[in-house]
Design an enzyme around this catalytic site. Structure first.
Site, PDB file in Angstrom:
ATOM      1  N   TYR A   6      28.410 -32.998   9.977  1.00  0.00           N
ATOM      2  CA  TYR A   6      28.540 -34.127   9.054  1.00  0.00           C
ATOM      3  C   TYR A   6      27.188 -34.808   9.012  1.00  0.00           C
ATOM      4  O   TYR A   6      26.641 -35.179  10.065  1.00  0.00           O
ATOM      5  CB  TYR A   6      29.644 -35.070   9.529  1.00  0.00           C
ATOM      6  CG  TYR A   6      29.801 -36.324   8.700  1.00  0.00           C
ATOM      7  CD1 TYR A   6      29.995 -36.248   7.321  1.00  0.00           C
ATOM      8  CD2 TYR A   6      29.760 -37.571   9.282  1.00  0.00           C
ATOM      9  CE1 TYR A   6      30.144 -37.389   6.554  1.00  0.00           C
ATOM     10  CE2 TYR A   6      29.909 -38.723   8.524  1.00  0.00           C
ATOM     11  CZ  TYR A   6      30.098 -38.628   7.161  1.00  0.00           C
ATOM     12  OH  TYR A   6      30.231 -39.766   6.396  1.00  0.00           O
ATOM     13  N   LYS A   8      26.011 -37.685   8.392  1.00  0.00           N
ATOM     14  CA  LYS A   8      25.810 -39.026   8.944  1.00  0.00           C
ATOM     15  C   LYS A   8      26.066 -39.093  10.454  1.00  0.00           C
ATOM     16  O   LYS A   8      25.905 -40.139  11.065  1.00  0.00           O
ATOM     17  CB  LYS A   8      26.705 -40.032   8.218  1.00  0.00           C
ATOM     18  CG  LYS A   8      26.326 -40.194   6.760  1.00  0.00           C
ATOM     19  CD  LYS A   8      27.217 -41.183   6.061  1.00  0.00           C
ATOM     20  CE  LYS A   8      26.854 -41.255   4.581  1.00  0.00           C
ATOM     21  NZ  LYS A   8      27.756 -42.140   3.854  1.00  0.00           N
ATOM     22  N   CYS A   9      26.454 -37.992  11.034  1.00  0.00           N
ATOM     23  CA  CYS A   9      26.766 -37.924  12.469  1.00  0.00           C
ATOM     24  C   CYS A   9      25.469 -37.784  13.272  1.00  0.00           C
ATOM     25  O   CYS A   9      24.721 -36.823  13.091  1.00  0.00           O
ATOM     26  CB  CYS A   9      27.692 -36.727  12.711  1.00  0.00           C
ATOM     27  SG  CYS A   9      27.922 -36.297  14.443  1.00  0.00           S
ATOM     28  N   GLU A  10      25.220 -38.733  14.166  1.00  0.00           N
ATOM     29  CA  GLU A  10      24.007 -38.701  14.979  1.00  0.00           C
ATOM     30  C   GLU A  10      23.973 -37.491  15.912  1.00  0.00           C
ATOM     31  O   GLU A  10      22.922 -36.893  16.129  1.00  0.00           O
ATOM     32  CB  GLU A  10      23.851 -39.994  15.775  1.00  0.00           C
ATOM     33  CG  GLU A  10      23.417 -41.178  14.930  1.00  0.00           C
ATOM     34  CD  GLU A  10      22.115 -40.967  14.156  1.00  0.00           C
ATOM     35  OE1 GLU A  10      21.139 -40.438  14.734  1.00  0.00           O
ATOM     36  OE2 GLU A  10      22.082 -41.309  12.965  1.00  0.00           O
ATOM     37  N   LYS A  13      22.905 -34.567  13.905  1.00  0.00           N
ATOM     38  CA  LYS A  13      21.465 -34.642  13.615  1.00  0.00           C
ATOM     39  C   LYS A  13      20.656 -34.165  14.813  1.00  0.00           C
ATOM     40  O   LYS A  13      19.678 -33.429  14.665  1.00  0.00           O
ATOM     41  CB  LYS A  13      21.066 -36.067  13.243  1.00  0.00           C
ATOM     42  CG  LYS A  13      21.577 -36.513  11.888  1.00  0.00           C
ATOM     43  CD  LYS A  13      21.188 -37.969  11.641  1.00  0.00           C
ATOM     44  CE  LYS A  13      21.801 -38.495  10.367  1.00  0.00           C
ATOM     45  NZ  LYS A  13      21.454 -39.913  10.132  1.00  0.00           N
TER      46      LYS A  13
END
Length: 119
Positions: A6, A8-10, A13
């Site tokens: 996803y 926006k998932c840190e 990332k």
């Protein structure tokens, strides 16, 4: 190797950065729009020694929904796979599958031990 994530998932990332820093080739897929296949779920279930709860993103708002959380214990493996395919946000991410690999979540120390990541 595929990595379902996803944007926006840190944690996702960090995992993507880790792979890129090591020049590891992968295909990135948006987990909410394109969920893993049944075969990929079965591969992950095997890597979790059959523990179906490990497939779930237990910190997600979707998982904490009483209608979902309360019915999960009564679902069969097939029903759980169907539920996860319908609602990608319920899947623990990143979800990494490929030849000889099946990982969920990102723990660099565990990833370092995977032979598919070694050059």
């Amino acid at each position: 190797m595929k990595i379902y994530q996803y944007e926006k998932c840190e944690t996702c990332k960090k995992a993507l950065r880790w792979l890129k820093d090591r020049n590891i080739e992968f295909i990135s897929l948006p987990i909410r729009e394109k969920t893993p296949t049944k075969k990929e779920f079965l591969q992950m279930i095997k890597s979790h020694d059959g523990q179906l709860k490990k497939l779930f993103n237990t910190s997600s708002k979707d998982y904490r929904d009483p209608d979902i959380k309360n019915k999960i214990p009564d679902l069969s493996q097939e029903q759980i796979i169907s539920l996860l395919q319908e609602r990608g946000n319920l899947i623990k991410r990143p979800f990494v599958v490929g030849d000889g690999i099946a990982l969920q979540g990102f723990k660099p120390d565990l990833w370092e031990k995977e032979t598919v990541f070694k050059k």
